[in-house]
Design an enzyme around this catalytic site. Structure first.
Site, PDB file in Angstrom:
ATOM      1  N   GLU A 166      14.374  -9.636  33.518  1.00  0.00           N
ATOM      2  CA  GLU A 166      15.207 -10.530  32.718  1.00  0.00           C
ATOM      3  C   GLU A 166      16.514  -9.851  32.340  1.00  0.00           C
ATOM      4  O   GLU A 166      16.587  -8.626  32.248  1.00  0.00           O
ATOM      5  CB  GLU A 166      14.458 -10.972  31.452  1.00  0.00           C
TER       6      GLU A 166
ATOM      7  N   CYS B  44      23.095  -7.894  28.605  1.00  0.00           N
ATOM      8  CA  CYS B  44      22.012  -6.935  28.468  1.00  0.00           C
ATOM      9  C   CYS B  44      21.267  -6.904  29.794  1.00  0.00           C
ATOM     10  O   CYS B  44      20.679  -7.916  30.194  1.00  0.00           O
ATOM     11  CB  CYS B  44      21.091  -7.361  27.325  1.00  0.00           C
TER      12      CYS B  44
ATOM     13  N   CYS C 221       8.294  -1.134  32.123  1.00  0.00           N
ATOM     14  CA  CYS C 221       8.744   0.122  31.525  1.00  0.00           C
ATOM     15  C   CYS C 221       7.548   1.044  31.387  1.00  0.00           C
ATOM     16  O   CYS C 221       6.440   0.597  31.077  1.00  0.00           O
ATOM     17  CB  CYS C 221       9.371  -0.125  30.149  1.00  0.00           C
TER      18      CYS C 221
ATOM     19  N   CYS D 107       5.855   2.181  24.486  1.00  0.00           N
ATOM     20  CA  CYS D 107       6.056   2.037  23.042  1.00  0.00           C
ATOM     21  C   CYS D 107       5.277   0.814  22.544  1.00  0.00           C
ATOM     22  O   CYS D 107       5.475  -0.293  23.064  1.00  0.00           O
ATOM     23  CB  CYS D 107       7.543   1.894  22.718  1.00  0.00           C
TER      24      CYS D 107
ATOM     25  N   CYS E 245       7.028  -2.702  21.654  1.00  0.00           N
ATOM     26  CA  CYS E 245       7.949  -3.303  22.622  1.00  0.00           C
ATOM     27  C   CYS E 245       7.165  -4.088  23.664  1.00  0.00           C
ATOM     28  O   CYS E 245       6.291  -3.542  24.352  1.00  0.00           O
ATOM     29  CB  CYS E 245       8.777  -2.212  23.302  1.00  0.00           C
TER      30      CYS E 245
ATOM     31  N   CYS F 231      15.969  -7.882  21.384  1.00  0.00           N
ATOM     32  CA  CYS F 231      15.524  -6.523  21.677  1.00  0.00           C
ATOM     33  C   CYS F 231      14.015  -6.414  21.536  1.00  0.00           C
ATOM     34  O   CYS F 231      13.436  -6.841  20.550  1.00  0.00           O
ATOM     35  CB  CYS F 231      16.193  -5.530  20.730  1.00  0.00           C
TER      36      CYS F 231
END
Length: 414
Positions: free
Chosen positions: A137, A150, A157, A161, A164, A397
């Protein structure tokens, strides 16, 4: 410098919520620690694209396809200046060879699955399918005087974390240089066609992406070479690149210290952002698993080194999470650590975490947020509460993730 702070000062009476995963199981290594994925899993490589090549390599490739080398510059102009890969629009190229040239130099990389819009059309989230079916995205945002994109640098990823959404699925693969650049070209095409929200009458900014933030899917510095090759194309003069200002490009990281030091020596004055989220190792070990390799002080030392070598002020990103990392003493500790390394080198950007209903992960209250910002400012640390865009479309975010709904939509494309 050594970490001496406890989990919280004694007798403060503040509540301390501990990080925990909800609705998913965090991947662990054989010793029970959160798994970190630095290497990209082996998958089929995307086709080589003009944006993967240097200008001399583009000339050689065009010659291999049986055309004179100057056609490479024409093709670059179409792609980087007119934002098109459509051979029908390239009327200055020989009609008989146009299709073959475009197929060889501008193979399709991103298939748009869908767009979601919010903020009266000023924010658009794109869902893209890559050649191997991986989903990524990017989010396009119009602000007064600038247009920010962005971008994603990885599918998924590997930093794991727990707060996230992107990290919950792990790392699918690194994105290629051209896949990163294509996000910008496609966004510029949409803007040129009038697809972004209305421009104010007193806004004299250019109608193309002016600012890039590597804060989409992925850890940019874990895909270092391709990200930096993409940055070089962004700042290269048109038609060899996108002609953007390096100062409008922000490269973020959760704290890969060796890569931060490498970035310091690149000679490209991008804005560097460190996603810190806690000033004490006790909490950051849980919030940011890579902190088990490089501690808070090591990351801050590397960030300060970036400033010293480039003269560019560093940004500290800090997601404010209710009762977890938003305590006043943590604001004081953060200010202390930053001031220990000098004045004028850093700027803090707190942002209230994008809340999830009924979750331990939720945004700090307005009062606590204001107090956190006040303490930093009073300590002489320039601090600006960041604007949150795209919450309604899961485009803010930490919210970028390919859902089962996304996968179903992509599957319908065939």
């Amino acid at each position: 410098m050594t970490e001496t702070s406890p989990a919280r000062p004694a007798n403060t009476g503040v509540r301390q919520t501990r990080p925990r995963t909800e609705g998913w199981t965090q991947k662990k290594d054989a010793e029970g620690r959160p798994l970190l994925q630095f290497a990209s899993p082996k998958r089929g490589k995307p086709p080589v694209h003009l944006a993967d090549m240097t200008p001399p390599e583009r000339v050689e490739k065009v010659k291999e396809l049986g055309l004179p080398g100057f056609r490479a510059k024409q093709l670059s102009t179409h792609y980087f200046t007119h934002y098109t890969s459509d051979p029908a629009e390239m009327t200055d190229l020989p009609a008989a060879q146009r299709e073959e040239l475009v197929a060889g130099m501008l193979p399709p990389l991103l298939t748009e699955v869908r767009q979601l819009k919010t903020d009266r059309g000023d924010t658009i989230k794109f869902l893209w399918r890559l050649h191997d079916g991986a989903l990524v995205e990017s989010v396009l945002m119009r602000y007064p005087g600038r247009i920010t994109l962005c971008v994603s640098s990885q599918a998924g990823c590997g930093m794991n974390c727990p707060f996230c959404a992107t990290g919950q699925a792990g790392l699918t693969r690194n994105m290629s240089t051209a896949e990163i650049i294509e996000q910008i070209v496609r966004a510029n095409r949409l803007i040129a066609e009038g697809g972004l929200g209305g421009k104010k009458s007193d806004d004299h900014s250019m109608e193309r992406v002016s600012n890039i933030v590597f804060m989409g899917m992925g850890e940019p510095l874990a895909n270092y070479k391709r990200v930096m090759d993409a940055v070089r194309i962004m700042v290269a003069d048109q038609p060899n690149g996108l002609g953007m200002s390096a100062r409008g490009i922000t490269v973020s990281t959760v704290g890969l210290v060796p890569a931060i030091r490498k970035l310091s020596d690149e000679g490209i004055p991008v804005t560097f952002a460190l996603s810190l989220h806690a000033p004490d190792d006790h909490l950051r070990d849980e919030l940011i698993p890579v902190n088990s390799k490089w501690k808070v002080d090591e990351a801050l030392d590397a960030a300060r080194e970036y400033y010293e070598k480039t003269g560019r002020r560093v940004s500290i990103e800090y997601a404010l999470i209710k009762d977890m990392n938003d305590h006043g003493w943590r604001a004081d500790l953060l200010a202390e650590k930053l001031n220990e390394r000098g004045r004028g080198w850093v700027h803090v950007n707190p942002i209230p975490l994008n809340p999830t209903p009924e979750s331990v992960w939720t945004a700090s209250t307005r009062e606590v947020t204001n107090e956190f910002v006040r303490r930093l400012n009073d300590a002489g640390i320039p601090t600006t509460l960041r604007d949150t865009r795209g919450k309604e479309i899961d485009g803010a975010c930490g919210q970028l993730v390919a859902t089962t709904e996304d996968e179903a939509a992509a599957a319908q494309l065939g």
